[in-house]
Design a protein around this motif. Structure first.
Motif, PDB file in Angstrom:
ATOM      1  N   THR A   1       0.613  -1.491   0.362  1.00 40.63           N
ATOM      2  CA  THR A   1       0.220  -0.195   0.252  1.00 40.63           C
ATOM      3  C   THR A   1       1.028   0.881  -0.491  1.00 40.63           C
TER       4      THR A   1
ATOM      5  N   TYR B   1      -0.605   4.115   1.214  1.00 44.05           N
ATOM      6  CA  TYR B   1      -1.099   5.077   2.637  1.00 44.05           C
ATOM      7  C   TYR B   1       0.056   4.589   3.828  1.00 44.05           C
ATOM      8  N   LEU B   2       1.049   3.526   3.830  1.00 42.19           N
ATOM      9  CA  LEU B   2       2.420   3.453   5.098  1.00 42.19           C
ATOM     10  C   LEU B   2       2.645   4.741   4.528  1.00 42.19           C
TER      11      LEU B   2
ATOM     12  N   ILE C   1      -1.892   1.850  11.884  1.00 42.24           N
ATOM     13  CA  ILE C   1      -2.499   0.469  12.085  1.00 42.24           C
ATOM     14  C   ILE C   1      -2.082  -0.305  10.374  1.00 42.24           C
TER      15      ILE C   1
ATOM     16  N   VAL D   1      -3.224  -3.900   8.036  1.00 41.99           N
ATOM     17  CA  VAL D   1      -3.747  -5.150   7.939  1.00 41.99           C
ATOM     18  C   VAL D   1      -3.232  -5.533   6.494  1.00 41.99           C
TER      19      VAL D   1
ATOM     20  N   TYR E   1      -6.997  -9.539   4.056  1.00 41.31           N
ATOM     21  CA  TYR E   1      -7.017  -9.565   5.439  1.00 41.31           C
ATOM     22  C   TYR E   1      -8.216  -7.955   5.578  1.00 41.31           C
ATOM     23  N   GLN E   2      -8.022  -7.908   4.953  1.00 44.54           N
ATOM     24  CA  GLN E   2      -9.019  -6.040   4.726  1.00 44.54           C
ATOM     25  C   GLN E   2     -10.295  -5.927   4.664  1.00 44.54           C
TER      26      GLN E   2
ATOM     27  N   GLY F   1     -13.056  -6.371   9.428  1.00 43.70           N
ATOM     28  CA  GLY F   1     -13.382  -6.487  10.210  1.00 43.70           C
ATOM     29  C   GLY F   1     -12.168  -5.877  11.727  1.00 43.70           C
ATOM     30  N   ILE F   2     -10.763  -6.959  11.186  1.00 45.50           N
ATOM     31  CA  ILE F   2      -9.719  -6.947  11.602  1.00 45.50           C
ATOM     32  C   ILE F   2      -9.208  -5.515  12.269  1.00 45.50           C
TER      33      ILE F   2
ATOM     34  N   ASP G   1      -2.230  10.291  11.895  1.00 45.12           N
ATOM     35  CA  ASP G   1      -2.238  10.983  10.690  1.00 45.12           C
ATOM     36  C   ASP G   1      -2.633  10.571  10.006  1.00 45.12           C
TER      37      ASP G   1
ATOM     38  N   GLN H   1      -9.772   6.852   2.101  1.00 47.16           N
ATOM     39  CA  GLN H   1     -11.102   6.962   2.858  1.00 47.16           C
ATOM     40  C   GLN H   1     -11.476   6.165   3.779  1.00 47.16           C
TER      41      GLN H   1
ATOM     42  N   ALA I   1      -9.452   4.306   5.312  1.00 45.32           N
ATOM     43  CA  ALA I   1      -9.085   4.707   6.915  1.00 45.32           C
ATOM     44  C   ALA I   1      -9.935   5.815   7.489  1.00 45.32           C
TER      45      ALA I   1
ATOM     46  N   TYR J   1     -11.569   5.441  10.869  1.00 44.14           N
ATOM     47  CA  TYR J   1     -11.364   6.176  12.397  1.00 44.14           C
ATOM     48  C   TYR J   1     -13.173   7.210  12.890  1.00 44.14           C
TER      49      TYR J   1
ATOM     50  N   LYS K   1     -15.747   6.667  12.693  1.00 43.53           N
ATOM     51  CA  LYS K   1     -16.505   5.258  13.126  1.00 43.53           C
ATOM     52  C   LYS K   1     -16.636   5.264  14.593  1.00 43.53           C
TER      53      LYS K   1
HETATM   54  C1  COA Z   1      -7.126   0.749   7.301  1.00 47.91           C
HETATM   55  C2  COA Z   1      -6.988  -0.304   6.998  1.00 47.91           C
HETATM   56  C3  COA Z   1      -6.344  -0.530   8.579  1.00 47.91           C
HETATM   57  C4  COA Z   1      -8.347  -0.988   8.027  1.00 47.91           C
HETATM   58  O1  COA Z   1      -7.970  -2.154   8.523  1.00 47.91           O
HETATM   59  P1  COA Z   1      -9.399  -3.403   8.286  1.00 47.91           P
HETATM   60  O2  COA Z   1      -9.822  -5.002   8.519  1.00 47.91           O
HETATM   61  O3  COA Z   1      -9.305  -3.035   6.443  1.00 47.91           O
HETATM   62  O4  COA Z   1     -10.805  -3.105   8.239  1.00 47.91           O
HETATM   63  P2  COA Z   1     -12.379  -2.846   8.615  1.00 47.91           P
HETATM   64  O5  COA Z   1     -12.812  -4.367   7.925  1.00 47.91           O
HETATM   65  O6  COA Z   1     -12.305  -3.275  10.378  1.00 47.91           O
HETATM   66  O7  COA Z   1     -12.919  -1.957   8.581  1.00 47.91           O
HETATM   67  C5  COA Z   1     -13.862  -1.582   7.305  1.00 47.91           C
HETATM   68  C6  COA Z   1     -14.579   0.006   7.823  1.00 47.91           C
HETATM   69  O8  COA Z   1     -14.049   0.922   7.107  1.00 47.91           O
HETATM   70  C7  COA Z   1     -14.363   1.555   6.472  1.00 47.91           C
HETATM   71  N1  COA Z   1     -14.670   0.825   4.973  1.00 47.91           N
HETATM   72  C8  COA Z   1     -14.280  -0.344   4.239  1.00 47.91           C
HETATM   73  N2  COA Z   1     -14.955  -0.630   3.303  1.00 47.91           N
HETATM   74  C9  COA Z   1     -15.011   1.153   2.878  1.00 47.91           C
HETATM   75  C10 COA Z   1     -15.143   1.773   1.637  1.00 47.91           C
HETATM   76  N3  COA Z   1     -15.146   1.010   0.632  1.00 47.91           N
HETATM   77  N4  COA Z   1     -15.391   2.979   1.255  1.00 47.91           N
HETATM   78  C11 COA Z   1     -14.921   4.013   2.554  1.00 47.91           C
HETATM   79  N5  COA Z   1     -14.942   3.365   4.018  1.00 47.91           N
HETATM   80  C12 COA Z   1     -14.815   1.486   4.015  1.00 47.91           C
HETATM   81  C13 COA Z   1     -16.534   1.349   7.105  1.00 47.91           C
HETATM   82  O9  COA Z   1     -15.944   2.328   8.223  1.00 47.91           O
HETATM   83  C14 COA Z   1     -15.487  -0.286   7.487  1.00 47.91           C
HETATM   84  O10 COA Z   1     -16.383  -0.259   8.688  1.00 47.91           O
HETATM   85  P3  COA Z   1     -18.152  -0.751   8.695  1.00 47.91           P
HETATM   86  O11 COA Z   1     -17.278  -2.246   8.294  1.00 47.91           O
HETATM   87  O12 COA Z   1     -18.255  -0.922  10.696  1.00 47.91           O
HETATM   88  O13 COA Z   1     -18.327  -0.286   8.173  1.00 47.91           O
HETATM   89  C15 COA Z   1      -6.198  -1.312   6.378  1.00 47.91           C
HETATM   90  O14 COA Z   1      -7.082  -1.298   5.968  1.00 47.91           O
HETATM   91  C16 COA Z   1      -5.004  -1.202   5.923  1.00 47.91           C
HETATM   92  O15 COA Z   1      -4.216  -1.745   6.468  1.00 47.91           O
HETATM   93  N6  COA Z   1      -4.800  -0.808   4.877  1.00 47.91           N
HETATM   94  C17 COA Z   1      -3.325  -0.012   4.308  1.00 47.91           C
HETATM   95  C18 COA Z   1      -2.701   1.338   5.685  1.00 47.91           C
HETATM   96  C19 COA Z   1      -3.198   2.005   6.095  1.00 47.91           C
HETATM   97  O16 COA Z   1      -3.778   2.439   5.149  1.00 47.91           O
HETATM   98  N7  COA Z   1      -3.107   1.944   6.874  1.00 47.91           N
HETATM   99  C20 COA Z   1      -3.660   3.296   8.024  1.00 47.91           C
HETATM  100  C21 COA Z   1      -2.740   4.375   7.638  1.00 47.91           C
HETATM  101  S1  COA Z   1      -3.394   5.792   8.412  1.00 47.91           S
END
Ligand code: COA
Length: 172
Positions: free
Chosen positions: A31, A33-34, A94, A96, A100-101, A104-105, A129, A135, A137, A141, A143
């Motif tokens: 990604t 995004y990190l 954070i 994932v 596994y994204q 809910g993890i 930050d 979008q 993430a 947050y 939520k």
């Molecule tokens: C961001 C990240 C940590 C989220 O973890 P995840 O396990 O994928 O997220 P979850 O499945 O628990 O949560 C999904 C939430 O994201 C939001 N979401 C999911 N899909 C979405 C979409 N297409 N558009 C907008 N929001 C969305 C919702 O709020 C959702 O919660 P809900 O299912 O209760 O409605 C993960 O996707 C990730 O590691 N991404 C790459 C690295 C990154 O961006 N890290 C954060 C840097 S700040």
């Protein structure tokens, strides 16, 4: 067995250091995004071991691993300093891994990190930050009640393109 039942959330032990470093170096390439790219995670295995020990000794910092089938699939952290005026602020990080994204993890990691922060006796604010175009993430947050407190312009540069960061915060 469904995924929810097989994911274990736990703090790391020293034996996890090698896998933690490999995990971060790998997801850095999955990604943009990190804050770091592939193989750019700043700690080596020895430094990661030291980090596990020092984190365990701090009342206001924690690392939480999400583990499935004995493999790390996500990591959440709260990192805080020990200066008297700022030690109440924890920085949340954070990630994932991509397979596994969206299952809910990330939500469960944040839920547990916030519960831990509320009960450690020091932390009263969690901040982070995130790129303004991340979008998923930003929604995740929000939520949990995080609010956008500001925007840092042009702080990320990828292939000649500038990106902005939201600073987000949550009072516990
Ligand atoms: C961001 C990240 C940590 C989220 O973890 P995840 O396990 O994928 O997220 P979850 O499945 O628990 O949560 C999904 C939430 O994201 C939001 N979401 C999911 N899909 C979405 C979409 N297409 N558009 C907008 N929001 C969305 C919702 O709020 C959702 O919660 P809900 O299912 O209760 O409605 C993960 O996707 C990730 O590691 N991404 C790459 C690295 C990154 O961006 N890290 C954060 C840097 S700040």
């Amino acid at each position: 067995m469904n995924l929810k039942d097989k994911v274990v959330y736990r703090k790391p032990v020293l034996e996890d250091a090698e896998e933690i470093v490999a995990f971060y170096n790998r997801v850095g390439g999955e990604t943009t995004y990190l804050s770091f790219t592939e193989d750019e995670y700043p700690l080596d295995v020895e430094a990661q071991k030291a980090n596990i020990i020092s984190t365990e000794q701090q009342p206001n910092s924690v690392m939480l691993l999400a583990v499935a089938d004995d493999q790390i699939i996500g990591i959440g952290t709260i990192t805080s300093g020990n200066k008297i005026k700022a030690r109440h602020c924890g920085e949340l990080g954070i990630v994932v891994t991509e397979n596994y994204q969206g299952q809910g993890i990330g939500s469960e990691l944040i839920r547990q990190l916030l519960e831990w922060s509320k009960s450690n006796g020091v932390t009263t604010k969690v901040q982070l930050d995130t790129r303004t175009d991340n979008q998923m993430a930003v929604e995740l947050y929000k939520k949990f009640g995080f609010q956008i407190e500001g925007e840092l312009k042009n702080t990320t540069l990828i292939d000649g393109e500038y990106y902005h960061l939201y600073v987000m915060g949550l009072m516990l």
